[in-house]
Design an enzyme around this catalytic site. Structure first.
Site, PDB file in Angstrom:
ATOM      1  N   SER A 166       0.845  -1.192   0.000  1.00  0.00           N
ATOM      2  CA  SER A 166       0.000   0.000   0.000  1.00  0.00           C
ATOM      3  C   SER A 166       0.885   1.249   0.000  1.00  0.00           C
ATOM      4  O   SER A 166       1.761   1.379  -0.850  1.00  0.00           O
ATOM      5  CB  SER A 166      -0.958  -0.047   1.196  1.00  0.00           C
ATOM      6  N   ASP A 424      -8.391  -6.154  -5.051  1.00  0.00           N
ATOM      7  CA  ASP A 424      -8.068  -4.957  -4.274  1.00  0.00           C
ATOM      8  C   ASP A 424      -8.594  -3.717  -4.989  1.00  0.00           C
ATOM      9  O   ASP A 424      -8.212  -3.441  -6.126  1.00  0.00           O
ATOM     10  CB  ASP A 424      -6.545  -4.868  -4.119  1.00  0.00           C
ATOM     11  N   HIS A 449      -5.643  -6.701  -0.986  1.00  0.00           N
ATOM     12  CA  HIS A 449      -4.618  -5.696  -0.693  1.00  0.00           C
ATOM     13  C   HIS A 449      -3.343  -6.344  -0.139  1.00  0.00           C
ATOM     14  O   HIS A 449      -3.358  -6.949   0.920  1.00  0.00           O
ATOM     15  CB  HIS A 449      -5.198  -4.705   0.312  1.00  0.00           C
TER      16      HIS A 449
END
Length: 491
Positions: A166, A424, A449
């Site tokens: 991320s 995601d 994710h």
């Protein structure tokens, strides 16, 4: 638990604490890497987790490297993102799997202003102290730490691979962008780097979150959408409607205004954010306590509900009351309105992330009922700027962020592995394809994710296992290339 103090390279005082197989050090990190005008050479304690278990024994602290010794252990560093580093260590077991194979020193570095790494203690989030919370300062922290650890472990010629998921994945890529002399390569998992300069990417989150449910069934999407509409219709009745909605969601305080109702919608929407981002094949409690395949699980709740609004309540309960022991909800406590429509989290981490998004990081815009199953909760650049100006008295530097960190134009870099899971909702802002073998992409068809960074699990889909195998080989290639380059160019 035990603690001791030791000196890093003769000048760095750190507190050392043994936690299972990892050490926790508190590294004396510079407050400001770019100027001594305001803070001189003052430092703060940056929390760092270190695991020596897999490196060559002779490279462990206290051993010295001699002539004819084995190839120096590489350094695998996780570039900490917007939260305490311990959670990322627990959730990134694949880094340890690779470290065992490649005999690497493992380093998980906490991001300044998160967790225990507060430069000014309880005053860290005051103005102007919070002004040192920038991506430039954070990446400089990581580079400075790498340099000193190389000295401590006598690994000056070691290759360094950065890992991150991320925002942490963005940071791993940025480390390779900005410090190619320090970092040999990076695995940037679920890194939405295109948010910096792509309007399309910034508009994609809510569309892709809806698509996750659409893949289960259009009927699920239709019912969720209808549930939001029914709630809005109830709220339009004023006090009586507010009371009914408040009872429906078991709110601690009865909704008294449209603002209270809108805040509830933010909280509900955030439940879907958690579910779609962390749609893992097994139960987790990384960011919220969720069952295996939570999109499928919550879709069953939606289908089995008596009414459309009951469906929304059931999904909200799944995220905010998974244990069943929450007596009532407070939409202002359970969800913090901030500069990031997908949520800033809670506590100090929310304060830090809120400022970062205000100051420089481009993120998703608000949701639209025309393009998604979510209600109309607009959040434009103008909305963000007004919010940030009122809260911090600052003007965002979003245009500069795209210049400083490249945005979508990553092609002059090299040795970065871009991985994205198609489950995601952030993958629309990632690097999904590449014709450059020095910037390979890895796609996880059934990955949410940064699932690939988690430890291998028997419940992982085959596509996830194959993705990790590919990443393993690519990291091996980067290490081989780096060693050849270093050996060829020795002075």
């Amino acid at each position: 638990m035990w603690q001791e103090l030791f000196i890093l390279a003769g000048v760095l005082l750190c507190a050392l604490q043994n936690v299972t197989s990892q050490k926790v050090i508190y590294f004396d990190q510079r407050l400001d890497h770019y100027s001594e005008i305001n803070y001189g050479n003052k430092t703060f304690k940056q929390k760092v987790l270190i695991n020596e278990d897999y490196m060559h024994p002779q490279h462990k602290r206290g051993h010295r490297q001699g002539e004819g010794d084995v190839e120096p252990s590489p350094i695998f560093m996780y570039t900490g993102n917007e939260g305490p580093i311990d959670g990322f260590y627990t959730a990134s077991g694949f880094v340890l799997t690779l470290a065992k194979k490649y005999k690497a020193l493992v380093v998980f570095a906490e991001h300044r202003y998160y967790g225990d790494s507060l430069p000014f203690g309880n005053s860290s989030f005051d103005w102007p102290e919070i002004g040192l919370l920038t991506v430039d300062q954070a990446t400089a922290d990581f580079a400075n730490l790498i340099n000193h650890l190389k000295g401590v472990y006598n690994l000056q010629n070691s290759s360094v691979i950065c890992f991150g998921g991320s925002y942490g994945g963005m940071l791993s890529a940025y480390m390779r962008f900005k410090y190619p002399d320090v970092v040999s390569g990076a695995l940037a998992a679920s890194a939405p780097v295109r948010l910096a300069d792509s309007t399309t990417a910034r508009e994609s989150f809510w569309v892709l979150a809806t698509l996750d449910y659409q893949q289960v069934g259009q009927d699920v999407v239709d019912r969720i959408k209808s549930g939001f509409n029914d709630l809005s219709n109830l709220a339009s009745n004023g006090s009586s409607g507010y009371a009914e909605v408040s009872q429906m969601f078991n709110l601690c305080k009865t909704i008294a205004s449209q603002a209270d109702f809108t805040q509830l919608l933010y909280m509900i929407r955030n439940a879907f954010v958690e579910i779609t981002m962390f749609d893992y094949p097994y139960a987790t409690d990384f960011d919220a306590s969720l069952p295996a395949w939570p999109v499928n699980y919550s879709s069953k709740l939606v289908r089995n509900a008596n009414t459309n609004t009951d469906a929304i309540v059931a999904v909200t309960q799944l995220v905010y009351n998974s244990t069943g022991d929450v007596h009532c909800f407070d939409q202002y406590v359970d969800y913090i309105y901030c500069s990031d429509p997908t949520g800033c989290g809670l506590g100090n981490s929310a304060k830090a992330w809120d400022f970062q998004v205000c100051y420089e990081i481009n993120l998703a815009v608000g949701s639209s009922s025309k393009t998604s199953m979510f209600p109309d909760l607009p959040f434009t650049d103008e909305t963000r700027d007004a919010y940030c100006s009122k809260k911090y008295g600052i003007t965002s530097r979003h245009d500069w962020f795209a210049i400083n960190f490249w945005g979508s134009d990553v092609w002059s870099s090299s040795n970065i592995i871009w991985s994205n899971g198609l489950l995601d909702p952030w993958h629309g802002a990632g690097i999904l394809s590449s014709t450059d073998y020095m910037l390979p992409t890895v796609i996880l068809d059934l990955g949410a994710h940064h699932l690939d960074l988690r430890a291998p699990n028997k419940e992982d889909p085959q596509s996830v296992t194959e993705a990790r195998n590919k990443e393993d080989k690519l990291i091996g290639n980067i290490l081989d290339l780096s060693r050849k380059y270093k050996n060829k160019n020795k002075f």
